[in-house]
Design a protein around this motif. Sequence first.
Motif, PDB file in Angstrom:
ATOM      1  N   GLY A 208       9.024  -1.272   3.373  1.00 32.23           N
ATOM      2  CA  GLY A 208       9.048  -1.545   4.814  1.00 32.23           C
ATOM      3  C   GLY A 208       7.644  -1.494   5.399  1.00 32.23           C
ATOM      4  O   GLY A 208       6.928  -0.518   5.217  1.00 32.23           O
ATOM      5  N   GLY A 209       7.242  -2.558   6.093  1.00 38.88           N
ATOM      6  CA  GLY A 209       5.934  -2.568   6.745  1.00 38.88           C
ATOM      7  C   GLY A 209       4.775  -2.843   5.813  1.00 38.88           C
ATOM      8  O   GLY A 209       3.622  -2.583   6.152  1.00 38.88           O
ATOM      9  N   ASN A 210       5.059  -3.400   4.640  1.00 47.39           N
ATOM     10  CA  ASN A 210       3.949  -3.685   3.718  1.00 47.39           C
ATOM     11  C   ASN A 210       3.116  -4.872   4.243  1.00 47.39           C
ATOM     12  O   ASN A 210       3.596  -5.671   5.050  1.00 47.39           O
ATOM     13  CB  ASN A 210       4.463  -3.918   2.289  1.00 47.39           C
ATOM     14  CG  ASN A 210       5.193  -5.221   2.141  1.00 47.39           C
ATOM     15  OD1 ASN A 210       4.595  -6.291   2.192  1.00 47.39           O
ATOM     16  ND2 ASN A 210       6.517  -5.145   1.978  1.00 47.39           N
ATOM     17  N   PRO A 211       1.863  -4.980   3.811  1.00 44.18           N
ATOM     18  CA  PRO A 211       0.992  -6.015   4.389  1.00 44.18           C
ATOM     19  C   PRO A 211       1.465  -7.435   4.128  1.00 44.18           C
ATOM     20  O   PRO A 211       1.247  -8.325   4.968  1.00 44.18           O
ATOM     21  CB  PRO A 211      -0.371  -5.750   3.727  1.00 44.18           C
ATOM     22  CG  PRO A 211      -0.130  -4.785   2.622  1.00 44.18           C
ATOM     23  CD  PRO A 211       1.135  -4.058   2.916  1.00 44.18           C
ATOM     24  N   LEU A 212       2.121  -7.671   3.012  1.00 44.72           N
ATOM     25  CA  LEU A 212       2.635  -9.026   2.751  1.00 44.72           C
ATOM     26  C   LEU A 212       3.730  -9.362   3.763  1.00 44.72           C
ATOM     27  O   LEU A 212       3.738 -10.444   4.361  1.00 44.72           O
ATOM     28  CB  LEU A 212       3.169  -9.119   1.311  1.00 44.72           C
ATOM     29  CG  LEU A 212       3.651 -10.494   0.859  1.00 44.72           C
ATOM     30  CD1 LEU A 212       2.552 -11.546   0.979  1.00 44.72           C
ATOM     31  CD2 LEU A 212       4.169 -10.427  -0.583  1.00 44.72           C
TER      32      LEU A 212
ATOM     33  N   THR B 157       0.835  -1.206   0.000  1.00 40.00           N
ATOM     34  CA  THR B 157       0.000   0.000   0.000  1.00 40.00           C
ATOM     35  C   THR B 157       0.863   1.246   0.000  1.00 40.00           C
ATOM     36  O   THR B 157       0.393   2.334  -0.298  1.00 40.00           O
ATOM     37  CB  THR B 157      -0.861   0.055   1.281  1.00 40.00           C
ATOM     38  OG1 THR B 157       0.013  -0.040   2.398  1.00 40.00           O
ATOM     39  CG2 THR B 157      -1.874  -1.065   1.309  1.00 40.00           C
ATOM     40  N   SER B 158       2.155   1.081   0.344  1.00 39.37           N
ATOM     41  CA  SER B 158       3.058   2.151   0.763  1.00 39.37           C
ATOM     42  C   SER B 158       2.589   2.615   2.124  1.00 39.37           C
ATOM     43  O   SER B 158       1.468   2.295   2.564  1.00 39.37           O
ATOM     44  CB  SER B 158       3.125   3.316  -0.215  1.00 39.37           C
ATOM     45  OG  SER B 158       2.081   4.249   0.031  1.00 39.37           O
TER      46      SER B 158
ATOM     47  N   ASN C  84      -2.527  -0.126   6.660  1.00 37.45           N
ATOM     48  CA  ASN C  84      -3.030  -1.403   6.136  1.00 37.45           C
ATOM     49  C   ASN C  84      -3.452  -2.286   7.298  1.00 37.45           C
ATOM     50  O   ASN C  84      -3.071  -2.039   8.452  1.00 37.45           O
ATOM     51  CB  ASN C  84      -2.004  -2.080   5.210  1.00 37.45           C
ATOM     52  CG  ASN C  84      -0.812  -2.643   5.939  1.00 37.45           C
ATOM     53  OD1 ASN C  84      -0.933  -3.594   6.705  1.00 37.45           O
ATOM     54  ND2 ASN C  84       0.375  -2.062   5.700  1.00 37.45           N
ATOM     55  N   ASP C  85      -4.249  -3.318   7.000  1.00 39.56           N
ATOM     56  CA  ASP C  85      -4.878  -4.087   8.081  1.00 39.56           C
ATOM     57  C   ASP C  85      -3.997  -5.210   8.643  1.00 39.56           C
ATOM     58  O   ASP C  85      -4.471  -6.026   9.436  1.00 39.56           O
ATOM     59  CB  ASP C  85      -6.240  -4.647   7.616  1.00 39.56           C
ATOM     60  CG  ASP C  85      -6.093  -5.699   6.519  1.00 39.56           C
ATOM     61  OD1 ASP C  85      -4.949  -5.971   6.071  1.00 39.56           O
ATOM     62  OD2 ASP C  85      -7.113  -6.259   6.091  1.00 39.56           O
ATOM     63  N   GLN C  86      -2.729  -5.268   8.244  1.00 42.84           N
ATOM     64  CA  GLN C  86      -1.818  -6.292   8.764  1.00 42.84           C
ATOM     65  C   GLN C  86      -0.731  -5.697   9.673  1.00 42.84           C
ATOM     66  O   GLN C  86      -0.256  -6.345  10.609  1.00 42.84           O
ATOM     67  CB  GLN C  86      -1.120  -7.032   7.593  1.00 42.84           C
ATOM     68  CG  GLN C  86      -2.068  -7.770   6.685  1.00 42.84           C
ATOM     69  CD  GLN C  86      -2.790  -8.891   7.394  1.00 42.84           C
ATOM     70  OE1 GLN C  86      -2.182  -9.751   8.025  1.00 42.84           O
ATOM     71  NE2 GLN C  86      -4.111  -8.873   7.324  1.00 42.84           N
ATOM     72  N   LEU C  87      -0.308  -4.482   9.354  1.00 46.59           N
ATOM     73  CA  LEU C  87       0.890  -3.932  10.007  1.00 46.59           C
ATOM     74  C   LEU C  87       0.729  -3.783  11.517  1.00 46.59           C
ATOM     75  O   LEU C  87       1.629  -4.162  12.275  1.00 46.59           O
ATOM     76  CB  LEU C  87       1.255  -2.585   9.358  1.00 46.59           C
ATOM     77  CG  LEU C  87       2.564  -1.958   9.839  1.00 46.59           C
ATOM     78  CD1 LEU C  87       3.738  -2.909   9.650  1.00 46.59           C
ATOM     79  CD2 LEU C  87       2.830  -0.642   9.085  1.00 46.59           C
TER      80      LEU C  87
END
Length: 428
Positions: free
Chosen positions: A314-318, A102-103, A108-111
Motif C-alpha cells: 500500500g502506498g508504494n512508489p509505483l 520501499t515499504s 518515498n518521493d511519489q507518495l
Amino acid sequence: MATTAVLEIEREEKIMPTILPSSSSTSAFTTQEYINLENTYGARNYHPLEVVITRGEGVWVWDTEGNQYLDCLSAYSALNQGHCHPRILKALTEQAARLTLTSRAFYNDQLGLFYEKICKISGFPRVLPMNTGAEAVETAIKAVRKWAYTVKGVPADKAEIIVCSNNFAGRTISIISFSTEQQYRFGFAPFTPGFKIVPYGDAAALEAAITPNTAAFFLEPIQGEGGIIVPPEGYLREAERICRQNNVLLILDEIQTGLGRTGKMFAFEHEGIKPDGITVGKALSGGFYPISAFLSTHEVMDVFRPGDHGSTFGGNPLAAAVGMAALDVIVDENLPERAASLGAYFLERLRQIPSPHIKEVRGKGLLIGVELKPSAYGARRFCKALMQLGILAKETRENVIRFAPPLVITRPQLDWALERIERVLTTL
Ligand code: PXG
C-alpha cells in the motif's frame, strides 16, 4: 467541454482504431487450450465467458484468434480510462525502471504527491492507501470502529455499523459477514459480528436502526453488483441528515461508482452531500495495478496511530506514480463529463429498443443495467450472443446485463454497439 462540442468532434472520429492487429493468430496455444489450462490448474471460483483476451487498446480488446471486441464491462469499472492508456503506461514503465517498492518503513518521493492529488480531487483532507477494494473497505471498517470508541464514546466492543441489503463490498470474511447474498457466505462461517442490515433506499429504516452504539452507515451510492440499483432521488441527502443528527458517520463505497463512472467525479456529488469518508479503488490505476484508498476527514483518519494498520504494498512508489497518471487522465480527458453526456444518450437509446425481454433500463452516467423479464431465461445467453457480435458484456445477478464501457468511448462507437445490442435484444 460542452456536451454538444464533445459529440460534434466525435462524429468526425473513426469507430475502429487505425492500427489493427494482424488477424492471424500468433498465440502459442488454441483458445480451448488456454481455457483448459485455467480449468485444470485454477480454483473454480469464476465462470468466465469463453473468450481468451490477449490485447487491449482503448475500448477494444482482441482475443487469441484475432477477433475484436468492444469492452462493455471495463473490468467492473477499473478501466474508466480505457485499456493500456499510453499516459498511464508511460508513468508505470518510467517509475518501474526507477523505484517500485520501499515499504512504508521509509518515505518515498511519489507518495506525498499522490496524496496531495487525490485529496485535492476528492475534497477529503486525508488518505490511507491500500491495494484492493476489499482492503480499502476493511480500512474504513477499522477506522469507523476506532472512531466510535475513541471519539464518540461507544462502550468497548459494542460498535455497530449499519449496511444495506443487496450490498457488495468484496470477499473478505468481515465483508461477507454483512452480505445478504447466500452464495457469498455459504460455507465461510463464523462471521464477524457488529453489522446491522437495512433495506437499500429506505431512509426511515436507517433512522429506526440507529442506536447510541452506531458508528457508521456504510453503503454504495449505486449498487453495482446488486444489479445496478439506483436508490430514490434524495436518499443520500436524507441519509446524510439522519447520520448528522445522530452523530453517525456516513461512509460511501465509491469503488465502482467513483472516478467519473456515473457522470461526476464521485457519485455522492449528484446529491450535493459530503460524506465523512469514501473508499475508492478500481479505476484509481486505470487497470494497471491494484490501487485503492480510504479517504476521510481529519477526525476519522486521526484515529490511526503508527502500527495500527498498514500493508506491504500500500502506498508504494509505483502505485503512487500510476495513481497520479490515472487521476490526471480522468481530469484532463473530462471523463466524468463524457460519462454524463454519453451515458444519458446510451440510456435513452437503450430505452427505445422495442424488445419483449426488457423489464427496465436504469443507471447513471456510463453505469447502466438492462434488467430482463423472467421470461427472457437469464441474461447470460444474451451476453453470449453479444460476444458473437463483438461486444463483451457480463450479466450481474441472473437477469441484468451490465453496460459499463470505458469512459473514453465515443458516440460513433456507442452507436456501433447499440445497433448490435438492439439486434440481440429483438431477435433472441
Ligand atoms: N466495493 C465495491 C462497490 C465493488 O464493486 C469491491 C468493493 C471490492 O473490490 P476488490 O478490488 O477487492 O475486488 C467491489 C468489487 C469479483 C468482482 O470478481 C468484484 C467486483 C465486481 C465484480 C466482480 O470479486 N467489485
